[in-house]
Each structure stands twice: as structure tokens, then as C-alpha cells.
Write an enzyme that holds these catalytic residues in place. Structure first.
Site, PDB file in Angstrom:
ATOM      1  N   ILE A 151      -8.531  42.209  66.269  1.00  0.00           N
ATOM      2  CA  ILE A 151      -8.695  43.320  65.334  1.00  0.00           C
ATOM      3  C   ILE A 151      -8.059  44.585  65.881  1.00  0.00           C
ATOM      4  O   ILE A 151      -7.338  45.295  65.171  1.00  0.00           O
ATOM      5  CB  ILE A 151     -10.187  43.550  65.023  1.00  0.00           C
ATOM      6  N   ASP A 170      -8.635  47.645  77.669  1.00  0.00           N
ATOM      7  CA  ASP A 170      -9.049  46.263  77.461  1.00  0.00           C
ATOM      8  C   ASP A 170      -8.690  45.487  78.722  1.00  0.00           C
ATOM      9  O   ASP A 170      -7.510  45.295  79.018  1.00  0.00           O
ATOM     10  CB  ASP A 170      -8.338  45.651  76.250  1.00  0.00           C
ATOM     11  N   CYS A 229     -16.596  50.277  64.112  1.00  0.00           N
ATOM     12  CA  CYS A 229     -16.726  49.204  63.117  1.00  0.00           C
ATOM     13  C   CYS A 229     -16.839  47.855  63.819  1.00  0.00           C
ATOM     14  O   CYS A 229     -16.514  46.818  63.235  1.00  0.00           O
ATOM     15  CB  CYS A 229     -15.523  49.198  62.176  1.00  0.00           C
ATOM     16  N   ARG A 231     -19.592  46.548  66.838  1.00  0.00           N
ATOM     17  CA  ARG A 231     -20.967  46.093  66.939  1.00  0.00           C
ATOM     18  C   ARG A 231     -21.859  47.261  67.302  1.00  0.00           C
ATOM     19  O   ARG A 231     -21.472  48.163  68.063  1.00  0.00           O
ATOM     20  CB  ARG A 231     -21.137  45.009  68.022  1.00  0.00           C
ATOM     21  N   ASP A 255     -19.936  51.910  61.034  1.00  0.00           N
ATOM     22  CA  ASP A 255     -20.234  50.830  60.104  1.00  0.00           C
ATOM     23  C   ASP A 255     -21.320  49.916  60.658  1.00  0.00           C
ATOM     24  O   ASP A 255     -21.847  49.072  59.940  1.00  0.00           O
ATOM     25  CB  ASP A 255     -18.964  50.014  59.845  1.00  0.00           C
ATOM     26  N   GLU A 260     -30.196  46.761  62.870  1.00  0.00           N
ATOM     27  CA  GLU A 260     -29.814  46.569  61.472  1.00  0.00           C
ATOM     28  C   GLU A 260     -30.787  45.610  60.806  1.00  0.00           C
ATOM     29  O   GLU A 260     -31.302  44.699  61.459  1.00  0.00           O
ATOM     30  CB  GLU A 260     -28.381  46.029  61.385  1.00  0.00           C
ATOM     31  N   HIS A 278     -22.408  48.077  57.382  1.00  0.00           N
ATOM     32  CA  HIS A 278     -21.771  46.895  57.977  1.00  0.00           C
ATOM     33  C   HIS A 278     -20.843  46.217  56.967  1.00  0.00           C
ATOM     34  O   HIS A 278     -20.969  45.027  56.661  1.00  0.00           O
ATOM     35  CB  HIS A 278     -22.838  45.909  58.468  1.00  0.00           C
ATOM     36  N   LEU A 279     -19.866  46.991  56.504  1.00  0.00           N
ATOM     37  CA  LEU A 279     -18.944  46.521  55.470  1.00  0.00           C
ATOM     38  C   LEU A 279     -17.606  46.055  56.034  1.00  0.00           C
ATOM     39  O   LEU A 279     -16.699  45.722  55.272  1.00  0.00           O
ATOM     40  CB  LEU A 279     -18.678  47.648  54.457  1.00  0.00           C
ATOM     41  N   GLY A 280     -17.459  46.042  57.363  1.00  0.00           N
ATOM     42  CA  GLY A 280     -16.159  45.743  57.947  1.00  0.00           C
ATOM     43  C   GLY A 280     -15.510  44.489  57.416  1.00  0.00           C
ATOM     44  O   GLY A 280     -14.297  44.455  57.183  1.00  0.00           O
ATOM     45  N   ALA A 281     -16.289  43.456  57.206  1.00  0.00           N
ATOM     46  CA  ALA A 281     -15.733  42.187  56.727  1.00  0.00           C
ATOM     47  C   ALA A 281     -15.998  41.958  55.249  1.00  0.00           C
ATOM     48  O   ALA A 281     -15.775  40.857  54.742  1.00  0.00           O
ATOM     49  CB  ALA A 281     -16.319  41.040  57.532  1.00  0.00           C
TER      50      ALA A 281
END
Length: 531
Positions: A151, A170, A229, A231, A255, A260, A278-281
Site C-alpha cells: 500500500i 521501512d 489509514c 491500523r 480512518d 473499534e 475504517h473505510l480504507g478498504a
């Protein structure tokens, strides 16, 4: 027929995939933990999204469970450690919603930079608050990515299209991949000091939990825009609230939240804060993609053994599975042999691959060997749990490969280093090898001695000194015990030297037989083996 429980909402197309491939499905959404535990043992597979939470108690109750499929990326709702210990494969679908989540992160970045939700609310309330909202441009700003995987890389591509400078933290990002994406790989402190906008794209693990702590956020550039967006739990929410209140953070857009569904949260009502549930997906395309992918992946595993996108098991493609099957069977039998003759455990394991098998996907073959090796002492172990069990035990594992095998088209050799006891050989190592011939596993070497034959369900293994009369005495002893010999294979070093007898027999002999064998002159070791 395998049976799968669909415990969260999946599209009908996913159900159709299971059905069309001959897998029975039950759809039971919204089960309580107790309700799930009560029926868990009825299923071979469990398909979930984020609402259903198969924890250690659920997994323990699911005595027939073989695979858990997560339609989506995050698997923090699944107890992977418990699943691994139980030998249950855990799969996710990391690619199905990557574009959708990346787009949502970019949308949240724009919304925060221009405070679009608050401007919309004021406008629709008839206030026309034009002077209250002076935003900031994103072009030519520096975007800091925490996580540059599937992502994060897509966010980087879109940010580059906005002429943003992109830096990424990373630990798994290689310099070559960073150059390919056009991003600069940096450490976390450098990212915090340079970024005008930070977005997070990393899973929630022990290493990433609270990665943006109060101390870390204090190092960030004043006026930072923060977007999460990924976790909940990656960011100290209380610290974000304080920094929004005092202006250290210009804006934040979340998000995801530590708890939750987030009906209440310390961030709600903060200035310049934007929240989505939590609309990311949550796009039509992503919901369909991940549902179809998880159904295909679970079906492949249950029907053919193919493993895709597993978090606790080496991947095996559908094309690889039939080719690997005989080598997996051979490795497991060799491991079982080594485990059963290592009466006092082992300190080190070496697996050697020669010929054709050396060029295949060896990870599942190694996992099968370890499964067989550990089964004698651990009992409930399989290809999923064996590698982690061995690692936790501190036993050293190494592999070698040779493209050519001197004698056979393919060969697997397992060597285990055993503690020195009266029954150990001089080097402290036990070694045996096998090959796949005509699609079937055969043993071809024991303790360095050539000895070729098929595996039987029950075998008698005898290590002796090569002296006249041994075979006759052994045959007479088996006849007296009423044990029929199915196969008989011999190997030796030199005349009068060390020898091996491997006898396939039609049933389990009485315990007294091995004691009598041990008492025979020239017998060094005798053991009944089960395969």
C-alpha cells in the site's frame, strides 16, 4: 467434502466459488465468541474479515480447522501464534484492497490539508465560512511514509504524481526498491524531522505498536499533517489530541482507532481532526476483490494443498503443489525416521538437497521434514507448526543444495546431531537419505551406507556388526513372534564392519522382541519405526 464457515460478510460471488469447487459453506455472521466456540469443530476452514475474532480459545476448540482466511490485509483480529501452534494456516489478501486503501489515504491527506469536512459543514449550515479555511498545498511538500510495502508503494506513486518529495521508513525496504519507486529510504528520526505530511502503512505488531509515541511526535516538524489509514494502535492518540490542541500538529486524519468500533475517542472534537469509520478498504471493487481472493486461496489449500499469501506457512502455488507432493512425502518420512532413532533429542539439523529437488520451492519440503522429525517427540505437529517449534527450541537448522546428484536424479539427506550417549555413533550425527523414484519415496542411505528400498507402514531398524548368522537369527526370532516379513533391505560398510537391516513387517511386534534383538551378539541398536 471440506466445510467452511463464513463468519463475516462476504459477497455472494465468494460463496459461489466455494460451492462451485465442491466446498460446503455455512454463513453465520455476528456470532458471539461462545457461539463460535460451540460450532468451531465442525469446520475445516474459517473465512473472516475484521469483526470475527478467532482467538486462542476459538482455535483450540476448532479441532478440525486447517485454514483461516482473512478477506483483507490486517490480521490483528486473529491469534496467529495460537493458529501456528495448532497447525492452522492463516492467509490474508494483501493485494485486493491495496489501491482502495492507498486512494483513501491520499483523499484523507487532501481533506486534512484543505479541511474539506469542516468547510462543507459550515457551508451547508449557511455560514459561507470562506475566510476561516486557508489550506496548504501538497505539491512540493515532503511526504513521509512509515511502511513502504504494497500500500505504501502505491501512495508513493500517487504522491510523486503530485510532485511531492517522498521519504520512507521501512526496515524491509531495499535500496534497489527505493530507487525503483523514486523514494528516499531514511530512518525514523530523519523522517520525523523532514516530513510535512506523514502517512502510516504498516501492520500492527509488537515492533510497530505505538511507533508514533508522544516522544516520536515531539520530534516531528511543527505544522505536520498526520494520516493513519493503517491500523489503530500505531499512534499515541492522547498525544495527538494534545498536539492538535496546542498547534504542534496542523491536522490529523484517522480512518482507524485503537479501539473499534470507536463510538467515543479522545480525538473526537479536536481542532482540525477528520475521522472516517475504517473505510480504507470500503469500495465495491475492493470488497469484491478480497472476497474472491480469499475464497480462491482457501479452496486451493483445502483441495490441493496450494498455499497463497499465508502468514505462517511457505507459499506453494497450485502448479507447484502436485510436483512437490512426492518430495514433501519423502521429506516427512525421512524426518520421521530421524526423529524416531534420535532417542535423546537433537541439537542441530542439516537438510541437503541434490538434483531436481534442489531447484524446486524447498521451504514446504523443509517444513515437512521438520514435521516428521518432531512428531516422534511432540506428537501434535504439522508443516505449519514445525518450523516455529524447532526455532523456539533453539535447535540450529541449516540447508544446502547441489544442482547435480552423483547417483540419483534427486536426493534429500537429513542429518541430525544427537547428544553423545552410549547409543550415539562416533561423530554424534545420524544421517539418512532418500529419493523419489517413479513418483514414490524410497530410502537409499542410512548412516552413509547405501541401502535402497521402499518405506513400509511398520519397519524394524537394526544396526549391527556384519557377522555370519545374524540374518538367520533375526528371521527365526520374527517367525517365533508371528511377525511376517514384507520387505528386507541390507546395507553395510565393509565385510565384518558396521551394517544396517531395514525390514518391513506386517504388524507391530511385541516390545519383548526389540529387547531380544538388543541382546543378540553384534546388535548395536534396534528400533521399531512407524510411518
Amino acid at each position: 467434502m471440506p466445510k467452511v464457515l463464513i463468519a463475516d460478510d462476504l459477497s455472494q460471488a465468494a460463496v459461489d466459488i466455494f460451492t462451485n469447487r465442491g466446498i460446503d459453506t455455512d454463513i453465520k455472521v455476528g456470532l458471539s465468541k461462545d457461539e463460535l466456540i460451540a460450532i468451531a469443530d465442525q469446520y475445516d476452514g474459517l473465512a473472516v474479515r475484521s469483526a470475527c475474532k478467532p482467538d486462542a480459545d476459538v482455535i483450540a476448540a476448532a479441532t478440525n480447522l486447517k485454514v483461516i482466511g482473512r478477506a483483507g490485509i490486517g490480521v490483528d483480529n486473529i491469534d496467529i501464534k495460537a493458529a501456528t501452534a495448532k497447525g492452522v494456516v492463516v492467509m490474508n489478501t494483501p493485494f485486493g484492497n491495496a489501491v482502495t486503501t492507498a486512494e483513501h489515504a491520499v483523499a484523507m491527506m487532501f481533506a486534512a490539508a484543505r479541511q474539506i469536512p469542516a468547510a462543507d459543514q459550515g457551508t451547508q449550515a449557511g455560514k459561507w465560512p470562506k475566510k476561516s479555511f486557508v489550506g496548504t498545498e501538497l505539491s512540493y511538500k515532503t511526504l513521509g511514509l512509515i511502511g513502504c510495502g504494497n500500500i505504501g508503494a502505491r501512495v508513493a506513486e500517487r504522491a510523486k504524481g503530485l510532485t511531492m518529495k517522498v521519504v520512507a521508513y521501512d526496515p524491509f525496504l531495499t535500496e534497489e526498491r527505493a530507487i525503483e519507486l523514486g523514494v528516499e529510504k531514511v530512518d525514523l528520526d530523519t523522517l520525523l524531522a523532514r516530513a510535512d505530511v506523514i502517512t502510516l502503512h504498516t501492520p500492527l505488531t509488537d515492533q510497530t505498536r505505538n511507533i508514533l509515541s508522544r516522544e516520536a511526535l515531539a520530534k516531528a516538524k511543527k505544522g505536520l499533517i498526520l494520516v493513519n489509514c493503517a491500523r489503530g494502535g500505531l499512534v499515541d492518540e492522547a498525544a495527538v489530541r494534545e498536539m492538535l490542541d496546542n498547534g504542534h500538529l496542523a491536522a490529523a486524519a484517522f480512518d482507524v482507532f485503537a479501539e473499534e468500533p470507536a463510538k467515543e475517542n479522545i480525538l473526537f472534537g479536536a481542532p482540525n481532526f477528520i475521522a472516517t469509520p475504517h473505510l480504507g478498504a470500503a469500495t465495491v471493487e475492493a470488497q469484491e476483490n478480497v472476497a474472491l481472493q480469499v475464497a480462491e486461496q482457501m479452496s486451493d489449500y483445502l483441495l490441493s494443498g496450494a498455499v497463497t499469501n499465508a502468514l505462517n506457512m511457505p507459499s506453494v502455488t497450485a502448479d507447484e503443489a502436485p510436483r512437490l507432493k512426492p518430495f514433501i512425502e519423502l521429506a516427512e518420512k525421512l524426518g520421521a525416521f530421524a526423529g524416531q532413532v534420535s532417542d535423546h533429542g537433537f541439537e542441530e539439523v542439516v537438510i541437503e538437497y541434490e538434483g531436481e529437488v534442489a531447484e524446486l520451492n524447498r521451504k514446504p519440503v523443509t517444513a515437512a521434514a521438520l514435521s516428521g522429525l518432531l512428531h516422534a517427540s511432540r506428537g501434535d505437529v504439522n508443516m505449519v507448526s514445525a518450523p516455529s517449534i524447532l526455532a523456539e527450541s533453539g535447535v540450529k537448522l541449516s540447508e544446502t543444495k547441489t544442482e547435480e546428484s552423483p547417483v540419483y536424479d534427486n536426493l534429500i539427506r537429513i542429518k541430525v546431531k544427537v547428544p553423545r550417549t552410549a547409543n550415539s555413533d562416533e561423530t554424534g550425527w545420524r544421517s539418512l537419505a532418500g529419493t523419489v523414484s517413479a513418483g514414490r519415496p524410497r530410502i537409499v542411505e542410512v548412516k552413509g551406507m547405501p541401502l535402497e528400498g521402499a518405506f513400509s507402514s511398520v519397519m524394524l531398524y537394526v544396526n549391527n556388526i556384519d557377522k555370519p548368522g545374524f540374518i538367520g537369527a533375526l528371521g527365526a526370532m520374527l517367525g517365533e513372534a508371528g511377525i511376517n516379513i514384507a520387505t528386507f533391505h541390507l546395507g553395510r560398510q565393509d565385510t565384518g564392519g558396521e551394517a544396517i537391516a531395514l525390514i518391513g513387517i506386517d504388524g507391530l511386534p511385541p516390545h519383548e522382541l526389540t529387547e531380544k534383538l538388543d541382546a543378540l551378539p553384534h546388535v548395536r541398536y534396534a528400533k521399531v519405526l512407524n510411518f
